[in-house]
Scaffold this active site. Structure first.
Site, mmCIF file in Angstrom:
data_model
loop_
_atom_site.group_PDB
_atom_site.id
_atom_site.type_symbol
_atom_site.label_atom_id
_atom_site.label_comp_id
_atom_site.label_asym_id
_atom_site.label_seq_id
_atom_site.Cartn_x
_atom_site.Cartn_y
_atom_site.Cartn_z
ATOM 1 N N CYS A 44 12.335 23.022 -29.877
ATOM 2 C CA CYS A 44 13.338 24.080 -29.924
ATOM 3 C C CYS A 44 13.565 24.345 -31.466
ATOM 4 O O CYS A 44 13.723 23.276 -32.052
ATOM 5 C CB CYS A 44 14.520 23.648 -29.384
ATOM 6 S SG CYS A 44 16.037 24.465 -29.745
ATOM 7 N N ASP A 83 15.361 35.187 -32.281
ATOM 8 C CA ASP A 83 15.866 33.952 -31.544
ATOM 9 C C ASP A 83 17.107 34.232 -31.038
ATOM 10 O O ASP A 83 17.632 35.118 -31.473
ATOM 11 C CB ASP A 83 15.778 32.698 -32.809
ATOM 12 C CG ASP A 83 16.209 31.599 -32.167
ATOM 13 O OD1 ASP A 83 15.678 30.928 -31.001
ATOM 14 O OD2 ASP A 83 17.214 30.952 -32.661
ATOM 15 N N SER A 84 17.314 33.302 -30.323
ATOM 16 C CA SER A 84 18.814 33.125 -29.613
ATOM 17 C C SER A 84 19.934 33.273 -30.636
ATOM 18 O O SER A 84 21.063 33.587 -30.438
ATOM 19 C CB SER A 84 18.903 32.373 -28.747
ATOM 20 O OG SER A 84 18.928 30.908 -29.125
ATOM 21 N N GLU A 88 24.764 25.820 -33.578
ATOM 22 C CA GLU A 88 25.237 27.081 -33.563
ATOM 23 C C GLU A 88 26.746 27.093 -33.961
ATOM 24 O O GLU A 88 27.349 28.029 -34.901
ATOM 25 C CB GLU A 88 25.349 27.765 -32.064
ATOM 26 C CG GLU A 88 23.869 28.416 -31.904
ATOM 27 C CD GLU A 88 23.393 29.586 -32.700
ATOM 28 O OE1 GLU A 88 24.103 30.329 -33.006
ATOM 29 O OE2 GLU A 88 22.236 29.716 -33.314
ATOM 30 N N HIS A 95 15.839 25.509 -33.197
ATOM 31 C CA HIS A 95 17.151 24.797 -33.872
ATOM 32 C C HIS A 95 17.070 23.267 -34.385
ATOM 33 O O HIS A 95 17.807 23.011 -35.080
ATOM 34 C CB HIS A 95 18.606 24.935 -32.674
ATOM 35 C CG HIS A 95 18.899 26.227 -32.493
ATOM 36 N ND1 HIS A 95 18.159 27.444 -31.969
ATOM 37 C CD2 HIS A 95 19.961 26.677 -32.911
ATOM 38 C CE1 HIS A 95 19.128 28.472 -31.867
ATOM 39 N NE2 HIS A 95 20.126 27.968 -32.309
ATOM 40 N N CYS A 154 11.380 31.454 -30.502
ATOM 41 C CA CYS A 154 12.299 30.687 -29.590
ATOM 42 C C CYS A 154 11.555 30.071 -28.562
ATOM 43 O O CYS A 154 10.755 30.959 -27.698
ATOM 44 C CB CYS A 154 13.446 31.516 -29.208
ATOM 45 S SG CYS A 154 14.617 30.986 -27.908
HETATM 46 N N1 DGL Z 1 15.829 28.000 -30.648
HETATM 47 C C1 DGL Z 1 15.779 28.314 -29.298
HETATM 48 C C2 DGL Z 1 14.505 27.490 -28.843
HETATM 49 O O1 DGL Z 1 13.573 27.446 -29.396
HETATM 50 C C3 DGL Z 1 16.921 27.629 -28.744
HETATM 51 C C4 DGL Z 1 17.472 28.261 -27.604
HETATM 52 C C5 DGL Z 1 18.959 28.379 -27.171
HETATM 53 O O2 DGL Z 1 19.338 27.475 -26.326
HETATM 54 O O3 DGL Z 1 19.571 29.165 -27.594
HETATM 55 O O4 DGL Z 1 14.614 27.044 -27.541
#
Ligand code: DGL
Length: 290
Positions: free
Chosen positions: A205, A21-22, A170, A207, A84
């Site tokens: 998402c 993931d990011s 984050e 997150h 992600c």
């Molecule tokens: N966890 C990422 C997703 O599911 C977030 C991406 C980000 O903007 O870094 O899209």
């Protein structure tokens, strides 16, 4: 994509399932993967130094994703789950159809999170009105709209892209406070204004599940809010049942290890909160991609 396999830096887990993931978001998927598939080894990679990805363009997201997946392959992962939505929307097809076939081992696999999520939507909604919350990049790609139109043409899908949520998360800001509540409420109200009949909200998402208690405060009780963790874990389990040749390649010591492009001490602390588990600092290594 790298061509060879460098000697694995993790002799204690020869062939883990890679999860990428990011940043911290994919941990909300890993949490359920570890629950449902506890015998497998997992190697998590969070590109925290370059998150959020959701504000970047397609070529940038693709480039970052290539570097991350190459790294996980080089560490010995026979398969990688892109935990992600942003990367799944913008880079999954290219990684699967362009990069993988020309890599040193085309029998490795890369799986995403959008298809299994959309497959489930039909079972969740009662009136066919669904809202999704996703990053600006995911919404812009229209991947969810296209997939829903293909698999569930009867569903009316409404998209909303909270611009600040991933940055807040984050940065460790997801507990109730005035600022967080403001941004959560604003986006929920906007989504429900676009379609007041929505009976299901899909968190698209990885997150966002950590904001669930905040989101719940601004959503009527009869609206279902769906997370992706269990959905992806179950679809991974089914994938391994259908593909014994991949299942046999995976190492099974029940171990997880973590990589981050940011400072590893901070990652260990934050990741523990996302995973609902304590992470010792020696379970995390800082890596540089590219
Ligand atoms: N966890 C990422 C997703 O599911 C977030 C991406 C980000 O903007 O870094 O899209």
């Amino acid at each position: 994509m790298t061509t060879g396999r460098t000697p694995t830096p993790f002799p204690f887990m020869e062939a883990p399932i890679g999860v990428f993931d990011s940043g911290y978001g994919g941990l909300t998927i890993l949490r359920y993967l570890r629950k449902l598939l506890p015998e497998y080894d997992f190697l998590y990679l969070g590109d925290n130094a370059r998150a959020p990805y959701g504000k970047h363009s397609l070529p940038t997201i693709y480039e970052y994703a290539r570097e991350a997946v190459s790294h996980l392959f080089a560490c010995g992962c026979p398969m990688v789950i892109i935990a992600c939505n942003t990367v799944s929307a913008h880079a999954l097809r290219l990684l699967q159809q362009v990069d993988l076939p020309t890599s040193s081992d085309p029998s490795r696999r890369i799986l995403g999170v959008i298809r299994p999520t959309v497959e489930r939507l039909g079972e969740l909604t009662r009136n066919g009105h669904v809202g999704i919350l996703a990053t600006p990049a995911t919404v812009k790609s229209n991947t969810y709209l296209l997939e829903v139109n293909r698999l569930h043409p009867e569903i009316q899908l409404t998209q909303q892209a909270p611009k600040m949520w991933v940055s807040l998360i984050e940065g460790g800001e997801y507990q109730a406070n005035e600022g967080v509540n403001y941004f959560v409420r604003r986006n929920i109200e906007e989504l429900l204004r676009k379609d007041p009949r929505i009976d299901t909200i899909q968190l698209a998402c990885t997150h966002y599940p950590v904001l669930l208690p905040r989101i719940r405060e601004f959503v009527r009780d009869d609206i279902v809010i769906a997370e992706q963790g269990m959905i992806v874990a179950e679809s991974t389990q089914k994938y391994l049942q259908r593909h014994p040749e991949m299942e046999r390649r995976l190492s099974k010591n029940g171990i997880s290890h973590f990589l981050t492009t940011e400072e590893d001490g901070e990652f260990a602390e934050m990741a523990g909160l996302f995973l609902h588990a304590r992470l010792a600092e020696d379970m995390v290594d800082q890596v540089q991609l590219r």
